[in-house]
Scaffold this motif. Structure first.
Motif, short mmCIF file in Angstrom:
data_model
loop_
_atom_site.label_atom_id
_atom_site.label_comp_id
_atom_site.label_asym_id
_atom_site.label_seq_id
_atom_site.Cartn_x
_atom_site.Cartn_y
_atom_site.Cartn_z
N GLY A 1 27.42 39.86 38.80
CA GLY A 1 28.13 40.17 37.57
C GLY A 1 28.94 41.45 37.71
O GLY A 1 28.81 42.19 38.68
N GLY A 2 29.79 41.71 36.73
CA GLY A 2 30.60 42.91 36.76
C GLY A 2 31.67 42.86 35.69
O GLY A 2 31.61 42.01 34.79
N SER A 3 32.63 43.76 35.80
CA SER A 3 33.71 43.85 34.83
C SER A 3 35.03 43.48 35.51
O SER A 3 35.32 44.01 36.59
N VAL A 4 35.77 42.60 34.87
CA VAL A 4 37.07 42.18 35.40
C VAL A 4 38.05 42.07 34.25
O VAL A 4 37.65 41.96 33.09
N GLN A 5 39.31 42.05 34.60
CA GLN A 5 40.34 41.80 33.59
C GLN A 5 40.56 40.30 33.44
O GLN A 5 40.23 39.52 34.33
N ALA A 6 41.09 39.94 32.30
CA ALA A 6 41.38 38.53 32.05
C ALA A 6 42.25 37.97 33.18
O ALA A 6 43.18 38.64 33.64
N GLY A 7 41.91 36.76 33.59
CA GLY A 7 42.61 36.14 34.70
C GLY A 7 41.95 36.37 36.04
O GLY A 7 42.31 35.71 37.03
N TYR B 1 24.84 36.09 32.03
CA TYR B 1 24.71 34.79 32.67
C TYR B 1 23.33 34.66 33.30
O TYR B 1 22.86 35.57 33.99
N TYR B 2 22.70 33.51 33.05
CA TYR B 2 21.35 33.25 33.51
C TYR B 2 21.32 32.01 34.39
O TYR B 2 21.96 31.00 34.06
N GLY C 1 16.16 33.18 35.53
CA GLY C 1 16.44 34.46 36.14
C GLY C 1 16.62 35.51 35.06
O GLY C 1 16.68 35.20 33.85
N ARG C 2 16.75 36.77 35.47
CA ARG C 2 16.86 37.87 34.53
C ARG C 2 18.21 37.93 33.84
O ARG C 2 18.32 38.45 32.75
N GLY C 3 19.21 37.47 34.45
CA GLY C 3 20.54 37.54 33.87
C GLY C 3 21.39 38.60 34.51
O GLY C 3 20.88 39.65 34.95
N THR C 4 22.68 38.34 34.54
CA THR C 4 23.63 39.29 35.10
C THR C 4 24.83 39.33 34.15
O THR C 4 25.31 38.29 33.69
#
Length: 110
Positions: free
Chosen positions: A8-14, A92-93, A101-104
């Motif tokens: 998981g992480g941070s992204v911009q749209a697209g 997201y799991y 799972g724990r989720g990300t």
């Protein structure tokens, strides 16, 4: 049974992200595996499933943008997420049988 989700992480749209979930303690190759997600203030919702034989199904909201896959040798499931939208922001799991799972966290900014 243990499920370890990552990616998981941070992204911009697209943008794109790839989630992974490593599974131990069960006969992974014989089981269907699933991804779910939970957005802030919302109920957890099903995203995608890949059966033991490889057949895949997707929620309408992600079909054509997300791809679920698995590697039975590495006992790992994946979720490739492309063309991400702010509405995809969620934890997201991964799920196998009755185990979660724990989720990300995935955050998509506009």
């Amino acid at each position: 049974v243990q499920l370890q989700a990552s990616g998981g992480g941070s992204v911009q749209a697209g943008g794109s992200l790839r989630l992974s979930c490593k599974v131990s303690g069960t006969n992974f190759r014989l089981l269907g595996v699933h991804w779910y997600r939970q957005a802030p203030g919302s109920q957890r919702e099903w995203v995608a499933t890949i059966a033991s034989g490889g057949a895949t199904t997707y929620a309408d909201s992600v079909r054509g943008r997300f791809t679920i896959s698995r590697n039975n040798i590495y006992r790992t499931m994946y979720l490739q997420m492309n063309s991400l939208k702010p509405g995809d922001t969620a934890v997201y799991y991964c799920k196998v049988n009755v185990y979660w799972g724990r989720g990300t966290l995935v955050t998509v900014s506009s």
